[in-house]
Design a protein around this motif. Structure first.
Motif, PDB file in Angstrom:
ATOM      1  N   MET A  25      25.860  53.226  66.285  1.00 26.82           N
ATOM      2  CA  MET A  25      25.265  54.541  66.515  1.00 26.82           C
ATOM      3  C   MET A  25      23.780  54.500  66.196  1.00 26.82           C
ATOM      4  SD  MET A  25      27.911  57.423  65.192  1.00 26.82           S
ATOM      5  CE  MET A  25      27.825  56.910  63.489  1.00 26.82           C
ATOM      6  N   ASN A  26      23.020  55.350  66.916  1.00 27.96           N
ATOM      7  CA  ASN A  26      21.598  55.435  66.588  1.00 27.96           C
ATOM      8  C   ASN A  26      21.401  56.218  65.289  1.00 27.96           C
ATOM      9  OD1 ASN A  26      21.539  58.255  67.139  1.00 27.96           O
ATOM     10  ND2 ASN A  26      21.119  57.872  69.301  1.00 27.96           N
ATOM     11  N   GLU A  27      20.165  56.228  64.826  1.00 30.51           N
ATOM     12  CA  GLU A  27      19.867  56.823  63.522  1.00 30.51           C
ATOM     13  C   GLU A  27      20.219  58.307  63.466  1.00 30.51           C
ATOM     14  OE1 GLU A  27      15.993  57.455  60.576  1.00 30.51           O
ATOM     15  OE2 GLU A  27      15.887  56.032  62.241  1.00 30.51           O
ATOM     16  N   LEU A  28      19.925  59.030  64.538  1.00 28.71           N
ATOM     17  CA  LEU A  28      20.206  60.469  64.536  1.00 28.71           C
ATOM     18  C   LEU A  28      21.709  60.736  64.490  1.00 28.71           C
ATOM     19  CD1 LEU A  28      19.072  63.314  64.638  1.00 28.71           C
ATOM     20  CD2 LEU A  28      19.069  63.173  67.139  1.00 28.71           C
ATOM     21  N   ASN A  29      22.480  59.966  65.235  1.00 26.89           N
ATOM     22  CA  ASN A  29      23.940  60.127  65.207  1.00 26.89           C
ATOM     23  C   ASN A  29      24.501  59.866  63.814  1.00 26.89           C
ATOM     24  OD1 ASN A  29      24.256  60.853  67.881  1.00 26.89           O
ATOM     25  ND2 ASN A  29      24.547  58.752  68.577  1.00 26.89           N
ATOM     26  N   GLN A  30      23.986  58.831  63.152  1.00 26.49           N
ATOM     27  CA  GLN A  30      24.431  58.529  61.794  1.00 26.49           C
ATOM     28  C   GLN A  30      24.108  59.676  60.848  1.00 26.49           C
ATOM     29  OE1 GLN A  30      22.438  54.843  60.919  1.00 26.49           O
ATOM     30  NE2 GLN A  30      23.895  53.589  62.077  1.00 26.49           N
ATOM     31  N   ARG A  46      19.790  71.549  56.736  1.00 26.91           N
ATOM     32  CA  ARG A  46      18.704  71.515  57.728  1.00 26.91           C
ATOM     33  C   ARG A  46      17.488  70.753  57.207  1.00 26.91           C
ATOM     34  NH1 ARG A  46      14.784  70.828  60.120  1.00 26.91           N
ATOM     35  NH2 ARG A  46      13.656  72.162  61.596  1.00 26.91           N
ATOM     36  N   LYS A  47      17.226  70.798  55.888  1.00 26.56           N
ATOM     37  CA  LYS A  47      16.021  70.175  55.330  1.00 26.56           C
ATOM     38  C   LYS A  47      16.017  68.657  55.461  1.00 26.56           C
ATOM     39  CE  LYS A  47      17.617  69.917  50.478  1.00 26.56           C
ATOM     40  NZ  LYS A  47      18.859  70.692  50.560  1.00 26.56           N
ATOM     41  N   TYR A  48      17.163  68.057  55.738  1.00 28.72           N
ATOM     42  CA  TYR A  48      17.222  66.595  55.893  1.00 28.72           C
ATOM     43  C   TYR A  48      16.787  66.141  57.293  1.00 28.72           C
ATOM     44  CZ  TYR A  48      19.903  66.715  51.545  1.00 28.72           C
ATOM     45  OH  TYR A  48      20.299  66.912  50.247  1.00 28.72           O
ATOM     46  N   PHE A  49      16.500  67.094  58.165  1.00 32.64           N
ATOM     47  CA  PHE A  49      16.121  66.764  59.539  1.00 32.64           C
ATOM     48  C   PHE A  49      14.704  67.255  59.826  1.00 32.64           C
ATOM     49  CE2 PHE A  49      20.674  66.968  59.414  1.00 32.64           C
ATOM     50  CZ  PHE A  49      21.130  66.028  60.321  1.00 32.64           C
ATOM     51  N   GLY A  50      13.915  66.404  60.480  1.00 30.61           N
ATOM     52  CA  GLY A  50      12.600  66.837  60.932  1.00 30.61           C
ATOM     53  C   GLY A  50      12.739  67.807  62.097  1.00 30.61           C
ATOM     54  N   LYS A  51      11.627  68.438  62.480  1.00 31.55           N
ATOM     55  CA  LYS A  51      11.667  69.422  63.565  1.00 31.55           C
ATOM     56  C   LYS A  51      12.205  68.803  64.855  1.00 31.55           C
ATOM     57  CE  LYS A  51       8.027  70.340  66.000  1.00 31.55           C
ATOM     58  NZ  LYS A  51       6.676  70.748  66.406  1.00 31.55           N
ATOM     59  N   GLU A  52      11.631  67.678  65.268  1.00 31.21           N
ATOM     60  CA  GLU A  52      12.059  67.037  66.510  1.00 31.21           C
ATOM     61  C   GLU A  52      13.513  66.593  66.426  1.00 31.21           C
ATOM     62  OE1 GLU A  52      10.506  66.900  69.258  1.00 31.21           O
ATOM     63  OE2 GLU A  52       8.470  67.491  68.694  1.00 31.21           O
ATOM     64  N   GLU A  53      13.907  66.068  65.268  1.00 32.03           N
ATOM     65  CA  GLU A  53      15.298  65.647  65.097  1.00 32.03           C
ATOM     66  C   GLU A  53      16.253  66.822  65.251  1.00 32.03           C
ATOM     67  OE1 GLU A  53      15.555  61.865  62.084  1.00 32.03           O
ATOM     68  OE2 GLU A  53      15.154  63.810  61.174  1.00 32.03           O
ATOM     69  N   TRP A  54      15.908  67.942  64.615  1.00 33.94           N
ATOM     70  CA  TRP A  54      16.799  69.104  64.650  1.00 33.94           C
ATOM     71  C   TRP A  54      16.908  69.666  66.070  1.00 33.94           C
ATOM     72  CZ3 TRP A  54      20.397  70.663  61.521  1.00 33.94           C
ATOM     73  CH2 TRP A  54      20.942  71.949  61.661  1.00 33.94           C
ATOM     74  N   ARG A 101       8.465  71.458  75.738  1.00 34.26           N
ATOM     75  CA  ARG A 101       8.524  72.789  76.361  1.00 34.26           C
ATOM     76  C   ARG A 101       9.875  73.012  77.054  1.00 34.26           C
ATOM     77  NH1 ARG A 101       5.136  76.947  78.343  1.00 34.26           N
ATOM     78  NH2 ARG A 101       5.795  77.771  80.351  1.00 34.26           N
ATOM     79  N   SER A 102      10.372  71.995  77.734  1.00 38.29           N
ATOM     80  CA  SER A 102      11.676  72.101  78.391  1.00 38.29           C
ATOM     81  C   SER A 102      12.793  72.310  77.368  1.00 38.29           C
ATOM     82  CB  SER A 102      11.961  70.852  79.218  1.00 38.29           C
ATOM     83  OG  SER A 102      11.031  70.733  80.273  1.00 38.29           O
ATOM     84  N   LYS A 103      12.651  71.678  76.215  1.00 36.06           N
ATOM     85  CA  LYS A 103      13.635  71.893  75.142  1.00 36.06           C
ATOM     86  C   LYS A 103      13.583  73.333  74.650  1.00 36.06           C
ATOM     87  CE  LYS A 103      13.412  67.084  73.531  1.00 36.06           C
ATOM     88  NZ  LYS A 103      12.969  66.168  72.451  1.00 36.06           N
ATOM     89  N   LEU A 104      12.366  73.883  74.526  1.00 37.22           N
ATOM     90  CA  LEU A 104      12.236  75.280  74.096  1.00 37.22           C
ATOM     91  C   LEU A 104      12.915  76.221  75.088  1.00 37.22           C
ATOM     92  CD1 LEU A 104       8.655  75.954  72.650  1.00 37.22           C
ATOM     93  CD2 LEU A 104      10.840  75.947  71.448  1.00 37.22           C
ATOM     94  N   ILE A 105      12.778  75.936  76.365  1.00 38.05           N
ATOM     95  CA  ILE A 105      13.425  76.771  77.382  1.00 38.05           C
ATOM     96  C   ILE A 105      14.938  76.736  77.200  1.00 38.05           C
ATOM     97  CG2 ILE A 105      13.883  76.999  79.863  1.00 38.05           C
ATOM     98  CD1 ILE A 105      11.009  76.074  80.360  1.00 38.05           C
ATOM     99  N   GLN A 106      15.485  75.535  76.997  1.00 34.45           N
ATOM    100  CA  GLN A 106      16.934  75.410  76.794  1.00 34.45           C
ATOM    101  C   GLN A 106      17.376  76.161  75.535  1.00 34.45           C
ATOM    102  OE1 GLN A 106      19.131  74.086  78.847  1.00 34.45           O
ATOM    103  NE2 GLN A 106      17.702  73.176  80.315  1.00 34.45           N
ATOM    104  N   LEU A 107      16.615  76.034  74.452  1.00 32.56           N
ATOM    105  CA  LEU A 107      16.999  76.681  73.195  1.00 32.56           C
ATOM    106  C   LEU A 107      16.828  78.195  73.264  1.00 32.56           C
ATOM    107  CD1 LEU A 107      15.629  74.203  70.490  1.00 32.56           C
ATOM    108  CD2 LEU A 107      17.911  74.340  71.501  1.00 32.56           C
TER     109      LEU A 107
END
Length: 672
Positions: A1-6, A174-182, A200-206
């Protein structure tokens, strides 16, 4: 698994699932994602491969044995009759039979209607009284000789949704994740591959999640087909309902005057209208008036009685024309039915999402990585509805005094919703707040701009969509992306003079200036011609430094720049084009072969191409012997992926969506 999945599995053990598993278990079952992930969450919420494999088989068996397919309803009925009772998964809606003074259940797939159900079950799960809830239930068959007595009976029933979540635990982790990670965790949670989306595309989805987290939030999204506008409202939460825009009535939505039953807004957190656009659609004008009142005042009335509700309203539909066409000839609400094409109604919209910026969904845009079980995320968002963050922006910024109260409310609600989604722990700084506030203002300004085009009385409000930073005093004015794109002038990059000796056009660069060009995520209308065309004129020695020229689309970019150079150079003039890039063992042989082919091909155009590999480079630039240097923030790779060979964007640079970057033009010593 990649780091984010772990990381996800470590901090949210038992609450995440691998997103490709839903496809493995779904088969031909027409069932929302949250139903499948509810089951997967019971058996597959782990990173242990063996447990996942066993869990998938278990869920497959549950779906096979208990999910009711419409075409197998008679088989299921027979099984219940033979066994006396059987556990099923179906969508159940309940109505009150006042003649017999009892509640009766209707089953969407099984096809049974008017099945008695106990008052206790209905009292515990009142949402059953709306348009239906997916449930796991035990249905019994008890034969009787009594006339008109149904043999069917609901013994037990449990809606498919997580019952309890720990919101404090969610915020603390939540504090264990950076903005981009979260943000990437959230993208993966709704089934998308974050690598395929710009910020920006991520912001639209969220922002599509904001109606689930913010009470009485009114959102509209219009855009092309196939961009997933309605998917999230039908698949991602048991607290939202998606209905066809043509099926809406006053009784269904608000209150039935004959029976006194409350409509959908009384039971659901989000009521979304699919296929909302369509100029020829017939609409109940009375419904529009009630909706206007509800969207403004959070209430509706029946006779003298006034009811309050917190349901957010979402309107999604398809546009009929391109953005540039609408900007020039009509407005961005152009596709709406006549009765909804009402400035008083549209002024209630807190946010207009630019659906035309969302690319059509391709296979690679879906994720197979880990994300929250969507039902868990849905419960978190529901809990966050209780919090009020609408004044949080004022900690850092002050909105312009010209912005009206309705505009301020809209901006504040969009801002509050995105903050709850991205920063549920309320831990973020001014730059983070600025990103969200800019986006929130833009999406309200889009509404106001169109209202001013539709009705001149809105021009009387001289609104300046700007704000001031309380820490720096800087004043920031917001414009929408489509304004930026449609005010770009297509200017010939050079002036043409005639050579007196040969009477042929002589191309010279005039009035070039140093400075910087900012390109925004999802901006279109950008090409190498309008970025570099002027600056290439009279250059005979060009050096490109870009560490990432290796993948097919990056090689395509290089050839497109070479084509532009051939168009800008003087006839019979040779141009030396040298590339400095880096590579690795996975790509270097293919790249070397491609470069050799380019070298041979470009010779016929009097472009002498050469290249070298340098593993230490990082900066990106184009340096020319005519005295100009262009610093490339992202290198030549300024565009998002296209849809491939059969997508016109592959061939027309101006049609492609950009990635955010900065391009700087500098004057350097002329080495010509």
């Amino acid at each position: 698994m990649n780091e984010l999945n772990q990381k996800i599995n470590e901090h949210f053990a038992g609450k995440v699932v691998r997103k490709d598993l839903t496809k493995l278990v779904k088969g031909n079952a027409i069932v929302p994602t949250y139903v499948l992930e509810y089951l997967l969450g019971q058996y597959c919420a782990t990173d242990d491969i063996e447990t996942i494999e066993q869990g998938v088989e278990t869920v497959k068996n549950i779906i096979a044995k208990h999910f009711v397919h419409r075409d197998e309803s008679q088989i299921i009925k027979s099984k219940i009759r033979e066994k006396g009772s059987h556990r099923i998964i179906d969508k159940v809606a309940v109505q009150l039979n006042d003649r017999q003074d009892r509640y009766e259940a209707n089953f969407a797939n099984l096809g049974l209607n008017r099945v008695p159900i106990s008052d206790a079950i209905v009292k515990e799960h009142q949402k059953l009284l709306s348009s239906g809830v997916w449930c796991i239930l035990t249905l019994a068959y008890i034969s009787s000789d009594e006339r008109d007595n149904t043999p069917w009976m609901v013994e037990t029933l449990k809606p498919i949704q997580v019952s309890n979540v720990d919101i404090d635990e969610y915020k603390n982790v939540r504090k264990y994740f950076g903005k981009e990670e979260w943000i990437d965790v959230l993208l993966q949670s709704i089934g998308l591959n974050p690598e395929e989306f710009t910020f920006r595309s991520k912001l639209i989805q969220l922002t599509r999640l904001v109606p689930f987290v913010e009470n009485n939030f009114n959102l509209i999204e219009l855009g092309p087909k196939g961009t997933g506008k309605s998917h999230i409202y039908s698949e991602m939460s048991p607290h939202g309902i998606l209905i066809s825009g043509g099926e809406v009535s006053k009784a269904k939505l608000f209150v039935n005057n004959s029976s006194g039953e409350i409509g959908l807004v009384g039971y659901w957190d989000v009521v979304a209208y699919d296929e909302f656009a369509g100029k020829t659609k017939r609409v109940d004008r009375g419904l529009v008036d009630i909706m206007k009142n509800y969207m403004a005042n959070k209430s509706f009335s029946r006779g003298t009685q006034v009811y309050g509700a917190s349901a957010s309203m979402v309107f999604v539909g398809n546009t009929d024309h391109s953005v540039s066409y609408m900007m020039k000839h009509s407005d961005l609400f152009d596709a709406l039915p006549k009765d909804y094409y009402d400035t008083a109604f549209l002024d209630r919209m807190h946010c207009y999402l630019p659906g035309w910026e969302v690319q059509k969904l391709r296979n690679e845009m879906f994720t197979s990585e880990y994300g929250f079980i969507v039902d868990y995320l849905a419960e978190i968002l529901k809990n966050l509805r209780k919090e009020d963050r609408t004044h949080d922006y004022s900690k850092y910024f002050e909105l312009s005094s010209t912005i009206t109260t309705r505009d301020k409310t809209s901006i504040a609600k969009t801002y509050a919703g995105l903050v709850k989604v991205i920063y549920p722990d309320d831990d973020y700084g001014e730059e983070d707040a600025k990103e969200i506030l800019n986006f929130a203002i833009e999406n309200r300004k889009r509404v106001k701009d169109q209202l001013q085009k539709m009705d001149e009385t809105f021009l009387e409000d001289l609104v300046e969509f700007s704000y001031t930073s309380k820490t720096t005093g800087e004043n920031i004015t917001i414009v929408t992306l489509e304004e930026i794109e449609n005010t770009i002038k297509t200017v010939s990059p050079s002036e043409v003079e005639t050579d007196e000796k040969t009477s042929t056009p002589k191309v010279t660069a005039k009035n070039l200036e140093t400075g910087q060009k900012i390109i925004i995520d999802n901006q279109s209308g950008i090409s190498y011609e309008n970025l570099f065309g002027d600056y290439l004129l009279s250059a005979t020695d060009i050096k490109i430094t870009d560490p990432y020229i290796r993948l097919p689309y990056q090689l395509r970019n290089l050839m497109e720049l070479a084509k532009l150079i051939s168009e800008k150079k003087e006839q019979e003039e040779e141009v030396r084009l040298h590339l400095i890039t880096s590579n690795n063992e996975d790509f270097i042989e293919n790249a070397r072969g491609a470069f050799e082919q380019m070298r041979y091909s470009l010779e016929s155009m009097d472009i002498l191409f050469s290249y070298e590999f340098d593993e230490n480079i990082h900066d990106r630039s184009i340096v020319m012997n005519n005295g100009w240097k262009v610093v490339l923030g992202r290198g030549l790779d300024i565009w998002q992926k296209t849809g491939g060979w059969y997508d016109i964007n592959e061939y027309v640079q101006e049609k492609r969506l950009c990635k955010a970057c900065e391009i700087t033009y500098l004057k350097v010593a002329n080495t010509k």
